[in-house]
Design an enzyme around this catalytic site. Structure first.
Site, PDB file in Angstrom:
ATOM      1  NE  ARG A  76      -3.336   0.896   3.188  1.00 59.98           N
ATOM      2  CZ  ARG A  76      -4.231   1.783   2.978  1.00 59.98           C
ATOM      3  NH1 ARG A  76      -5.231   1.304   2.192  1.00 59.98           N
ATOM      4  NH2 ARG A  76      -4.203   2.795   3.727  1.00 59.98           N
ATOM      5  CG  ASP A 134     -17.315   5.798   3.933  1.00 63.27           C
ATOM      6  OD1 ASP A 134     -16.875   4.562   4.009  1.00 63.27           O
ATOM      7  OD2 ASP A 134     -16.805   6.607   3.352  1.00 63.27           O
ATOM      8  NE  ARG A 182     -20.971   2.594   0.307  1.00 67.63           N
ATOM      9  CZ  ARG A 182     -19.738   2.631  -0.283  1.00 67.63           C
ATOM     10  NH1 ARG A 182     -18.931   3.075   0.687  1.00 67.63           N
ATOM     11  NH2 ARG A 182     -19.529   2.513  -1.353  1.00 67.63           N
ATOM     12  CG  HIS A 221     -13.022   6.702   2.026  1.00 62.19           C
ATOM     13  ND1 HIS A 221     -14.556   6.267   2.237  1.00 62.19           N
ATOM     14  CD2 HIS A 221     -12.574   6.323   0.783  1.00 62.19           C
ATOM     15  CE1 HIS A 221     -14.496   5.634   1.012  1.00 62.19           C
ATOM     16  NE2 HIS A 221     -13.673   5.574   0.214  1.00 62.19           N
TER      17      HIS A 221
END
Ligand code: ADP
Length: 310
Positions: A85, A145, A148, A172
Site C-alpha cells: 500500500r 460512508d 451508506r 475513509h
C-alpha cells in the site's frame, strides 16, 4: 461554474456524468493521461446532455482547465501485483506532483477536490503540494460512508435517510468510525426514536449496519471491479454545495490541526461547505469508545503521512 476533472477513469467519468445530470456545473472539462479516453468519456457524457441540463462537456489538455472554479482530482495508478500500500501511495503521490503543478499553471486559485484513494493521505499530499488557502483543498473522505450509514439506519427504522443525521468519521477505509452516539432522527436521539418505533438498535443491528458501511466497497469491487456511481454522485453533490454557496454539512477530509490528540492529520469530520470550499468544522458529540476509535484512525493516518514525509 466550470469544473475540471483530472482522471477520466471510473470515478472521474462517473463524477462528470453526475455533474451533467444534476446541472451542478455549467462547463465540464475532462483531462487524462490518455487523451483518447478523456475524449471518449467527454463525448459519451455530452450525449446525455440533451436528456439532462444544458452543460458544455469537453476534453482537453491541462490548459483547458483555465478559469476552472473547482478541479476534481481522480487520477491515479492501480496497485501492481504484490505491491505494498505504501509503495502504491508513493507512486500516486509522484503522479500528483506533476498533476497539481499542471493544474495550478492553468488555474491558479481553484478549489481542489480530491477523490483518488487512499483519499485522506492523497488530500494531505495535495494540500502540501498546492499550498492554497486552508479549506480550498479537501477530499471526498467519508461522504459516501456517511450516505451508506444514513441509508442503512433509515431502512431499519422505515424513515427517509434525509431525516437521519449521523456521520462516519476518520479515515475513509477500514478504521472509520460510525458516530452512533450522536446520531439523531429529526431532532431526537436515535436510540429514543428506535425505541418509540419498536425497532431497537440491538448489538446485532449495530453490527450488521457497521459491516454494511465498512465492507460496502469490498463487496461492490468483488462484484464489478470498482465503485463509481455512488462516489460520482457524492462528488457532484459537493460541487453543487460549492456552486450554490449552500453551507451544507458533509463529512469531508481536510488537513486538521488536531483531532483526538493527533496533530496535523487529514481525515473526515462534519464540515460546512460553501462557495470558498470548507469554511468550518463541527466536532460531533462522541462517547469514550468512539473517541478512542477516532484517535486510532487519526494515529494510523498520521503514521502513513509520516512515512511519506508529510
Ligand atoms: P478509478 O477507479 O480510481 O477511477 P481508474 O484507473 O479507472 O481508477 O482511473 C484513473 C485514471 O487516472 C486513468 O484513466 C488514468 O489514465 C488516469 N491517470 C493516471 N495518471 C495520470 C496522470 N499523471 N495525469 C492524468 N491522468 C492520469
Amino acid at each position: 461554474m466550470k469544473v475540471g476533472i483530472v482522471g477520466a477513469g471510473m470515478v472521474g467519468s462517473a463524477a462528470g456524468y453526475a455533474l451533467a445530470l444534476t446541472g451542478a456545473a455549467s462547463r465540464i472539462v475532462l483531462v487524462d493521461r490518455s487523451e483518447a479516453l478523456a475524449l471518449a468519456q467527454a463525448q459519451d457524457i455530452a450525449h446525455a446532455v440533451p436528456f439532462a441540463s444544458a452543460v458544455a462537456v469537453e476534453a482537453g489538455g491541462y490548459e483547458a482547465l483555465a478559469g476552472a472554479d473547482v478541479v476534481i482530482l481522480a487520477a491515479g495508478v492501480g496497485q501492481k501485483p504484490g505491491e505494498s500500500r505504501l509503495a502504491l501511495l508513493e507512486r500516486n503521490a509522484a503522479v500528483f506532483e506533476d498533476v497539481i503543478a499542471a493544474v495550478l499553471r492553468a488555474t491558479p486559485d481553484p478549489i481542489l477536490l480530491v477523490a483518488t484513494n487512499p483519499v485522506d493521505v492523497m488530500t494531505h499530499v495535495t494540500a502540501k503540494l498546492a499550498g492554497l488557502a486552508p479549506g480550498r483543498v479537501f477530499g471526498s473522505g467519508t461522504i459516501l460512508d456517511t450516505a451508506r450509514f444514513r441509508s442503512l439506519v433509515a431502512h431499519h427504522l422505515g424513515i427517509a435517510p434525509h431525516s437521519i443525521h449521523g456521520y462516519v468519521l476518520g479515515e475513509h477505509g477500514d478504521s472509520e468510525v460510525l458516530g452512533w452516539s450522536g446520531a439523531r432522527v429529526g431532532s431526537e436521539p436515535l436510540a429514543s426514536v428506535a425505541a418509540q418505533l419498536g425497532c431497537a438498535i440491538t448489538a446485532d443491528v449495530r453490527a450488521r449496519i457497521d459491516d454494511g458501511v465498512r465492507r460496502a466497497a469490498y463487496r461492490i469491487i468483488e462484484g464489478k471491479g470498482a465503485t463509481n456511481y455512488g462516489i460520482g454522485a457524492g462528488l457532484a453533490r459537493i460541487v453543487q454545495a460549492i456552486g450554490r454557496d449552500e453551507g451544507a454539512v458533509m463529512s469531508l477530509s481536510l488537513v486538521t490541526p488536531e483531532v483526538a490528540g493527533v496533530q496535523n492529520v487529514a481525515l473526515s469530520l462534519p464540515r460546512v461547505v460553501g462557495a470558498g470550499g470548507l469554511r468550518s468544522t463541527l466536532m460531533p458529540t462522541l462517547d469514550a469508545d468512539e473517541i478512542a476509535a477516532l484517535a486510532a484512525s487519526a494515529r494510523m493516518l498520521r503514521d502513513t503521512s509520516d512515512a511519506l514525509g508529510l
